[in-house]
Design a protein around this motif. Structure first.
Motif, PDB file in Angstrom:
ATOM      1  N   SER A 365      -3.550   2.787 -17.808  1.00 16.55           N
ATOM      2  CA  SER A 365      -4.030   4.176 -17.635  1.00 16.55           C
ATOM      3  C   SER A 365      -4.380   4.526 -16.199  1.00 16.55           C
ATOM      4  CB  SER A 365      -5.261   4.436 -18.536  1.00 16.55           C
ATOM      5  OG  SER A 365      -4.937   4.255 -19.892  1.00 16.55           O
ATOM      6  N   ILE A 366      -3.864   3.768 -15.249  1.00 17.82           N
ATOM      7  CA  ILE A 366      -4.107   4.030 -13.829  1.00 17.82           C
ATOM      8  C   ILE A 366      -2.765   4.319 -13.160  1.00 17.82           C
ATOM      9  CG2 ILE A 366      -4.927   3.071 -11.639  1.00 17.82           C
ATOM     10  CD1 ILE A 366      -6.847   1.306 -13.244  1.00 17.82           C
ATOM     11  N   PRO A 367      -2.648   5.412 -12.395  1.00 16.77           N
ATOM     12  CA  PRO A 367      -1.362   5.708 -11.756  1.00 16.77           C
ATOM     13  C   PRO A 367      -0.967   4.667 -10.721  1.00 16.77           C
ATOM     14  CG  PRO A 367      -3.080   7.186 -10.959  1.00 16.77           C
ATOM     15  CD  PRO A 367      -3.664   6.424 -12.109  1.00 16.77           C
ATOM     16  N   ALA A 368       0.331   4.568 -10.495  1.00 16.23           N
ATOM     17  CA  ALA A 368       0.874   3.704  -9.444  1.00 16.23           C
ATOM     18  C   ALA A 368       1.058   4.553  -8.186  1.00 16.23           C
ATOM     19  CB  ALA A 368       2.200   3.101  -9.888  1.00 16.23           C
ATOM     20  N   ILE A 369       0.350   4.199  -7.121  1.00  8.30           N
ATOM     21  CA  ILE A 369       0.400   4.961  -5.868  1.00  8.30           C
ATOM     22  C   ILE A 369       0.433   3.975  -4.718  1.00  8.30           C
ATOM     23  CG2 ILE A 369      -0.705   6.738  -4.454  1.00  8.30           C
ATOM     24  CD1 ILE A 369      -2.355   7.524  -6.948  1.00  8.30           C
ATOM     25  N   GLY A 370       1.533   3.935  -3.989  1.00  4.65           N
ATOM     26  CA  GLY A 370       1.576   3.047  -2.833  1.00  4.65           C
ATOM     27  C   GLY A 370       2.945   2.447  -2.611  1.00  4.65           C
ATOM     28  N   GLU A 371       3.003   1.508  -1.668  1.00  2.00           N
ATOM     29  CA  GLU A 371       4.267   0.898  -1.275  1.00  2.00           C
ATOM     30  C   GLU A 371       4.621  -0.273  -2.176  1.00  2.00           C
ATOM     31  OE1 GLU A 371       6.600  -0.045   2.904  1.00  2.00           O
ATOM     32  OE2 GLU A 371       4.415  -0.356   2.823  1.00  2.00           O
ATOM     33  N   VAL A 372       5.903  -0.384  -2.493  1.00  2.00           N
ATOM     34  CA  VAL A 372       6.406  -1.467  -3.318  1.00  2.00           C
ATOM     35  C   VAL A 372       6.349  -2.769  -2.522  1.00  2.00           C
ATOM     36  CG1 VAL A 372       8.453  -2.375  -4.489  1.00  2.00           C
ATOM     37  CG2 VAL A 372       7.893   0.064  -4.651  1.00  2.00           C
ATOM     38  N   PRO A 373       5.764  -3.815  -3.062  1.00  2.00           N
ATOM     39  CA  PRO A 373       5.696  -5.076  -2.310  1.00  2.00           C
ATOM     40  C   PRO A 373       7.079  -5.654  -2.052  1.00  2.00           C
ATOM     41  CG  PRO A 373       4.979  -5.388  -4.588  1.00  2.00           C
ATOM     42  CD  PRO A 373       5.107  -3.918  -4.379  1.00  2.00           C
ATOM     43  N   GLY A 374       7.298  -6.086  -0.819  1.00  2.00           N
ATOM     44  CA  GLY A 374       8.547  -6.740  -0.458  1.00  2.00           C
ATOM     45  C   GLY A 374       9.663  -5.807  -0.037  1.00  2.00           C
ATOM     46  N   ILE A 375       9.439  -4.486  -0.124  1.00  2.00           N
ATOM     47  CA  ILE A 375      10.462  -3.525   0.297  1.00  2.00           C
ATOM     48  C   ILE A 375       9.806  -2.476   1.177  1.00  2.00           C
ATOM     49  CG2 ILE A 375      12.279  -1.919  -0.414  1.00  2.00           C
ATOM     50  CD1 ILE A 375      12.293  -3.250  -3.137  1.00  2.00           C
ATOM     51  N   LYS A 376      10.050  -2.535   2.450  1.00  2.00           N
ATOM     52  CA  LYS A 376       9.478  -1.553   3.359  1.00  2.00           C
ATOM     53  C   LYS A 376      10.115  -0.186   3.118  1.00  2.00           C
ATOM     54  CE  LYS A 376       6.637  -4.152   5.668  1.00  2.00           C
ATOM     55  NZ  LYS A 376       5.183  -3.930   5.579  1.00  2.00           N
ATOM     56  N   GLY A 377       9.281   0.824   2.980  1.00  2.00           N
ATOM     57  CA  GLY A 377       9.794   2.180   2.838  1.00  2.00           C
ATOM     58  C   GLY A 377      10.008   2.647   1.417  1.00  2.00           C
ATOM     59  N   ALA A 378       9.664   1.827   0.431  1.00  2.00           N
ATOM     60  CA  ALA A 378       9.787   2.237  -0.977  1.00  2.00           C
ATOM     61  C   ALA A 378       8.393   2.446  -1.540  1.00  2.00           C
ATOM     62  CB  ALA A 378      10.532   1.182  -1.783  1.00  2.00           C
ATOM     63  N   PHE A 379       8.138   3.639  -2.080  1.00  2.00           N
ATOM     64  CA  PHE A 379       6.797   4.011  -2.538  1.00  2.00           C
ATOM     65  C   PHE A 379       6.853   4.561  -3.961  1.00  2.00           C
ATOM     66  CE2 PHE A 379       6.912   4.210   2.022  1.00  2.00           C
ATOM     67  CZ  PHE A 379       5.699   3.678   2.435  1.00  2.00           C
ATOM     68  N   LEU A 380       5.769   4.362  -4.694  1.00  2.00           N
ATOM     69  CA  LEU A 380       5.647   4.869  -6.055  1.00  2.00           C
ATOM     70  C   LEU A 380       4.538   5.908  -6.123  1.00  2.00           C
ATOM     71  CD1 LEU A 380       5.762   1.562  -8.189  1.00  2.00           C
ATOM     72  CD2 LEU A 380       7.677   2.887  -7.247  1.00  2.00           C
ATOM     73  N   GLY A 381       4.739   6.927  -7.009  1.00  2.00           N
ATOM     74  CA  GLY A 381       3.721   7.940  -7.251  1.00  2.00           C
ATOM     75  C   GLY A 381       3.896   8.529  -8.643  1.00  2.00           C
ATOM     76  N   PHE A 382       3.391   7.838  -9.654  1.00  2.00           N
ATOM     77  CA  PHE A 382       3.532   8.317 -11.033  1.00  2.00           C
ATOM     78  C   PHE A 382       2.543   7.570 -11.917  1.00  2.00           C
ATOM     79  CE2 PHE A 382       6.587   4.854 -10.444  1.00  2.00           C
ATOM     80  CZ  PHE A 382       6.267   4.006 -11.493  1.00  2.00           C
ATOM     81  N   GLY A 383       2.449   7.987 -13.182  1.00  2.00           N
ATOM     82  CA  GLY A 383       1.648   7.257 -14.155  1.00  2.00           C
ATOM     83  C   GLY A 383       0.296   7.867 -14.442  1.00  2.00           C
ATOM     84  N   HIS A 384       0.196   9.208 -14.428  1.00  3.78           N
ATOM     85  CA  HIS A 384      -1.092   9.879 -14.569  1.00  3.78           C
ATOM     86  C   HIS A 384      -1.436  10.250 -16.015  1.00  3.78           C
ATOM     87  CE1 HIS A 384       0.026  10.372 -10.344  1.00  3.78           C
ATOM     88  NE2 HIS A 384      -1.232  10.651 -10.075  1.00  3.78           N
ATOM     89  N   HIS A 385      -0.681   9.737 -16.990  1.00  2.00           N
ATOM     90  CA  HIS A 385      -0.935  10.081 -18.396  1.00  2.00           C
ATOM     91  C   HIS A 385      -0.992  11.605 -18.562  1.00  2.00           C
ATOM     92  CE1 HIS A 385      -1.678   6.410 -20.862  1.00  2.00           C
ATOM     93  NE2 HIS A 385      -1.681   5.864 -19.657  1.00  2.00           N
ATOM     94  N   HIS A 386      -2.121  12.138 -19.044  1.00  2.00           N
ATOM     95  CA  HIS A 386      -2.218  13.571 -19.347  1.00  2.00           C
ATOM     96  C   HIS A 386      -2.917  14.353 -18.245  1.00  2.00           C
ATOM     97  CE1 HIS A 386      -5.768  11.486 -20.873  1.00  2.00           C
ATOM     98  NE2 HIS A 386      -6.438  12.586 -20.599  1.00  2.00           N
ATOM     99  N   ILE A 387      -3.099  13.775 -17.061  1.00  2.00           N
ATOM    100  CA  ILE A 387      -3.819  14.474 -15.988  1.00  2.00           C
ATOM    101  C   ILE A 387      -3.003  14.515 -14.700  1.00  2.00           C
ATOM    102  CG2 ILE A 387      -6.171  14.232 -16.850  1.00  2.00           C
ATOM    103  CD1 ILE A 387      -6.396  11.660 -15.216  1.00  2.00           C
ATOM    104  N   GLY A 388      -1.673  14.618 -14.838  1.00  2.00           N
ATOM    105  CA  GLY A 388      -0.811  14.667 -13.659  1.00  2.00           C
ATOM    106  C   GLY A 388      -1.027  15.914 -12.817  1.00  2.00           C
ATOM    107  N   LEU A 389      -1.180  17.069 -13.465  1.00  2.00           N
ATOM    108  CA  LEU A 389      -1.441  18.289 -12.707  1.00  2.00           C
ATOM    109  C   LEU A 389      -2.758  18.159 -11.953  1.00  2.00           C
ATOM    110  CD1 LEU A 389      -0.667  21.277 -12.068  1.00  2.00           C
ATOM    111  CD2 LEU A 389      -2.154  21.911 -13.983  1.00  2.00           C
TER     112      LEU A 389
END
Length: 422
Positions: A365-389
């Motif tokens: 229940s915690i969003p993924a926000i940040g850089e992917v380990p081992g890959i420079k320049g790849a970032f994640l920003g998702f996983g907010h369940h029902h509170i994305g807005l």
């Protein structure tokens, strides 16, 4: 990454994607916004409840959920639904999800979630001011409606966590609630009122206007489906995509994956094993109603939100598990109508519209926000369940700061994609 200007591809033009794009532009970067639909804001960012629900930090997985869930699934009056044929695929995710139904995990999750939603109204104003989209933001109260005080006290655990995190609210007995808003029936005998919240009066158009601002500021918007990432020496250098004219390569210095419930498959291309499911959500819009509630409310008995919007009242909520492909069910719409009749029996309207969409639900229940380990320049920003807005603008700002080599003003460790690395 350094603070030198870069070309950043943002995959997904929902609220998280467009927020990230705007904050990246303000950091001086060039942005390519990629969306598989013809327009921005056509998915969950269109169909959400429209509430900037800063106090919605308590996850669904509160203690006791495991014992309550089976009974909820077999009751036609409970806001939990399951397409039973999907259960075998759901079970591995469900076991991990339910494992967080303890007080320690709930407190940890709530504290992390507060970091991205706790000041949502001001986050949205900071994002939207000067874009033309700010006209859709309305400061408001946010009420939780209960049958009576005893019903409210049944949620004491969640409200206690909100108190620990610094949230404050007013308790309103029936007479005070009726003076505040006489619309509700006598079935509603108690309310908890949170101030300093807000609502978006047209969520889909709000996101479209923000995306238009990205383009007006020199950003590029492409309709395409990203299929893979191009890497050289551990660094992301581009994307492979299917566009309207065929296969294409999009060159960039970095990319942000912000495709909500569709992020799992692309995350696997980055070496991530993300325990992500779709929490299917429903909304029912009632156009030209004969009355409008004063503020958005959460009807606690049905776990659904009623939000005044431009020309209509939107009822949104319900949890259904059934994957990304199955069509909408009719039972959730029927439940919304039954529960609406209880709290607003005098409500009439001229037209109604139904919608079903997909919320991105990680097991913790915690969003993924940040850089992917081992890959420079790849970032994640998702996983907010029902509170994305609610959390989209803050998430976008955090990502832009990380990409620019700055330190965000919140501890980002809890959101780290490293927890999903294989």
């Amino acid at each position: 990454m350094s603070d030198q200007p870069k070309t950043i591809a943002v995959i997904g033009a929902g609220i998280v994607g467009v927020s990230t794009a705007i904050w990246l532009q303000r950091e001086g970067h060039k942005v390519i916004l990629i969306e598989r639909e013809a327009q921005a804001g056509e998915g969950t960012s269109f169909g959400n409840g429209g509430v900037l629900a800063s106090c919605s930090v308590v996850p669904v997985t509160v203690p006791g959920l495991l014992t309550k869930a089976p009974g909820m699934l077999f009751s036609r009056n409970q806001p939990l639904f399951l397409k039973w044929g999907y259960l075998p695929r759901l079970l591995p995710w469900l076991r991990r999800y339910l494992s967080h139904g303890n007080a320690e995990d709930v407190r940890r999750i709530a504290a992390a979630v507060k970091g991205v939603v706790g000041d949502s109204l001001n986050d949205h104003l900071a994002l939207a001011t000067g874009t033309g989209a700010e006209k859709w933001i309305t400061p408001s109260d946010y009420l939780f409606l209960y049958r009576d005080r005893e019903h409210y006290e049944g949620d004491a655990f969640g409200f206690g966590i909100r108190r620990e995190l610094g949230f404050k609210w007013d308790e309103m007995e029936r007479d005070e609630l009726a003076a505040y808003d006489p619309a509700y029936s006598d079935v509603v005998g108690f309310a908890a009122r949170f101030g300093d919240h807000g609502r978006i009066s047209d969520p889909g158009q709000y996101v479209k206007d923000l995306a238009a601002h990205v383009v007006a500021q020199g950003g590029q918007m492409i309709q395409a489906t990203v299929t893979d990432f191009i890497r050289e020496n551990g660094r992301l250098t581009g994307l492979r995509a299917e566009t309207l004219s065929g296969a294409d390569t999009i060159t960039c210095d970095a990319a942000v994956l912000a495709t909500g419930a569709w992020s799992k498959a692309l995350g696997e291309k980055l070496g991530m094993q993300i325990p992500l499911e779709t929490e299917r959500g429903y909304h029912l819009e009632l156009w030209e109603p004969n009355l409008m509630p004063r503020a958005p409310v959460m009807v606690a008995s049905g776990k659904f939100v009623m939000t005044p919007m431009e020309g209509r009242l939107r009822l949104a909520g319900i949890v259904e598990f059934g994957g990304l492909e199955a069509p909408a069910s009719q039972a959730p719409f029927a439940l919304l109508k039954r529960q609406l009749k209880e709290v607003l029996p005098q409500l009439t309207w001229k037209e109604e519209k139904e919608w079903m969409g997909h919320r991105p639900a990680p097991t913790d229940s915690i969003p993924a926000i940040g850089e992917v380990p081992g890959i420079k320049g790849a970032f994640l920003g998702f996983g907010h369940h029902h509170i994305g807005l609610t959390g989209g603008p803050k998430t976008g700002r955090i990502l832009a700061q990380i990409i620019a080599g700055k330190t965000p003003n919140v501890d980002v460790e809890a959101y780290s994609p490293s927890r999903f690395a294989t």
